[in-house]
Scaffold this active site. Structure first.
Site, PDB file in Angstrom:
ATOM      1  N   ARG A  10      10.037  -1.707  -5.184  1.00  0.00           N
ATOM      2  CA  ARG A  10       8.760  -1.729  -5.906  1.00  0.00           C
ATOM      3  C   ARG A  10       8.644  -0.435  -6.713  1.00  0.00           C
ATOM      4  NH1 ARG A  10       3.466  -3.610  -3.025  1.00  0.00           N
ATOM      5  NH2 ARG A  10       3.031  -4.180  -5.184  1.00  0.00           N
ATOM      6  N   GLY A  26       0.848  -1.190   0.000  1.00  0.00           N
ATOM      7  CA  GLY A  26       0.000   0.000   0.000  1.00  0.00           C
ATOM      8  C   GLY A  26       0.883   1.238   0.000  1.00  0.00           C
ATOM      9  N   ALA A  27       0.461   2.231  -0.793  1.00  0.00           N
ATOM     10  CA  ALA A  27       1.342   3.378  -1.070  1.00  0.00           C
ATOM     11  C   ALA A  27       1.852   4.074   0.198  1.00  0.00           C
ATOM     12  CB  ALA A  27       0.594   4.369  -1.960  1.00  0.00           C
ATOM     13  N   ASN A  50      -3.368   2.604 -10.133  1.00  0.00           N
ATOM     14  CA  ASN A  50      -3.864   1.861  -8.961  1.00  0.00           C
ATOM     15  C   ASN A  50      -3.854   0.371  -9.288  1.00  0.00           C
ATOM     16  OD1 ASN A  50      -4.852   1.936  -6.245  1.00  0.00           O
ATOM     17  ND2 ASN A  50      -6.867   1.373  -7.018  1.00  0.00           N
ATOM     18  N   ASP A  78      -1.750   4.423  -6.146  1.00  0.00           N
ATOM     19  CA  ASP A  78      -0.332   4.272  -5.821  1.00  0.00           C
ATOM     20  C   ASP A  78       0.506   5.394  -6.416  1.00  0.00           C
ATOM     21  OD1 ASP A  78      -0.200   1.321  -4.624  1.00  0.00           O
ATOM     22  OD2 ASP A  78      -1.708   1.456  -6.201  1.00  0.00           O
ATOM     23  N   GLN A  81      -6.063  -8.671  -1.913  1.00  0.00           N
ATOM     24  CA  GLN A  81      -5.982  -7.669  -0.838  1.00  0.00           C
ATOM     25  C   GLN A  81      -7.367  -7.241  -0.359  1.00  0.00           C
ATOM     26  OE1 GLN A  81      -4.165  -7.589  -3.663  1.00  0.00           O
ATOM     27  NE2 GLN A  81      -2.232  -6.512  -3.400  1.00  0.00           N
TER      28      GLN A  81
END
Ligand code: MRU
Length: 369
Positions: free
Chosen positions: A95, A55-56, A259, A249, A208
């Protein structure tokens, strides 16, 4: 937010050992609640890459604490800034899509560069890591306060009947330090007594939504229903979705939204059915450099085994089963980009705006180009 009634954040410094950072290892949720200790930057990098944290906002906060650990574990004879630049590059490589990662590393480097002497540099790294985490939580809380007005207006229009909100992936508090982005307006509405119900996209291949968003909402008592990823369009055609709220994101300063894979298809369905489609983000998720999201947002591709296998709870343990023929290859694009024309608005800590360069520039004049 609450786990079994106890308040948790997703990341914190060990209360008895300042050289240890603790996280909730999300790989085992919702089946097991595991807190993991991280001591080295290498461990932090692995935790981001292998998605113990994800998650961002949380990736950004974890990188902030990773840089703090890099500072406190640096051998005395090393030049600290050069050491942190190298460790920061390692963290940035974990990432590619969430812009919060590079943003947090660069913020730490700037903080340490501006401090004089080793002791002050270490103090600056600690301060900066805490600031990134605290700010993430506070910005999510604030965007929830702005976003709740959208839910309130629909609730009034429906004379208090439950507002049906569809969300994709997990942009909840597990994806940040607290509150979440897409979920913050939902929690705020629920806490004010507004009736809400959330359609939770399962979000293949890592699920998720099914694993994390459903668990979070359940812990808070928010009514929800998990749906396969391909159900949303049908629900929208039958007026069963009042509002879509997703996270992101990386959002360009022109309003294109990167996203979790599948977001674009939901936005197309929402447009076709006149369902408002909002994206919630703290400003740390804006990319102020790039213009064209489809062409320029880097899309992470992960291993095919995440598609070929499913993980779940069986016989009191987590097990993996293969879904596909043994020799079928699989593609695993982890994100997609929703063009601004499909987005009704952005919910930020400074308010709600259109997804376009002018409106974003008005909210964030310091970044206007
Ligand atoms: O691959 P992940 O789990 O790190 O993906 C990030 C997400 O959870 C989603 O894309 C989310 O909607 C945006 S991050 C707040």
């Amino acid at each position: 937010m609450k786990v079994q009634g106890e308040h948790y954040r997703t990341i914190w410094i060990h209360p008895d050992d300042l050289k240890v950072v603790q996280i909730i290892d999300q790989r085992d949720l919702p089946h097991r609640f595991v807190v993991e200790d991280l001591v080295t930057t290498g461990e932090v990098a692995a935790a981001i890459k292998d998605m113990h944290v994800r998650g961002a906002g949380l990736i950004g906060a974890t990188a902030g604490y990773g840089m703090y650990l890099a500072a406190v574990t640096a051998p005395a004879q090393t030049e600290l800034v050069a050491h942190l630049e190298a460790q920061g590059a390692e963290l940035k490589a974990t990432r590619p899509t969430a812009v919060n990662l590079a943003w947090a590393v660069d913020r730490q480097l700037a903080a340490v560069r501006s401090a004089a002497g080793r002791d002050e540099q270490l103090a600056a790294a600690r301060r900066c890591a805490d600031e990134i985490a605290d700010e993430d939580a506070e910005f999510c809380r604030r965007l929830g306060e702005h976003g709740v007005s959208l839910i309130e207006a629909i609730s009034k229009r429906k004379a208090g009947a439950p507002v049906n909100i569809l969300t994709h992936c997990n942009a909840g508090w597990l994806a940040f330090v607290d509150y979440g982005s897409a979920t913050a307006p939902i929690y705020a509405a629920f806490d004010r007594g507004i009736k809400v119900h959330v359609w939770v996209d399962e979000t293949r291949p890592r699920n998720q939504g099914a694993r994390l968003t459903a668990w979070e909402l359940g812990q808070h008592g928010v009514p929800h229903t998990v749906i396969p990823d391909n159900v949303g369009g049908h629900l929208m055609q039958h007026q069963l979705v009042d509002l879509v709220i997703t996270g992101t994101d990386r959002t360009t300063h022109t309003g294109d939204v990167g996203n979790k894979i599948g977001t674009y298809l939901k936005a197309l369905a929402a447009k076709d059915n006149d369902v408002p489609f909002y994206v919630a983000l703290p400003s740390s998720t804006f990319d102020w450099e790039i213009e064209d999201g489809v062409a320029e947002i880097p899309i992470e591709q992960r291993g095919g085994d995440e598609v070929r296998y499913a993980r779940g709870w069986l016989d009191d343990q987590i097990q993996e089963v293969r879904l596909t023929p043994a020799d079928s290859p699989a593609a695993n694009y982890a994100f997609d980009v929703t063009p601004r024309r499909l987005i009704t608005g952005l919910i930020t800590e400074r308010g709600i705006c259109r997804a376009d360069k002018d409106a974003i520039g008005e909210l964030y004049p310091e970044h206007r180009r």
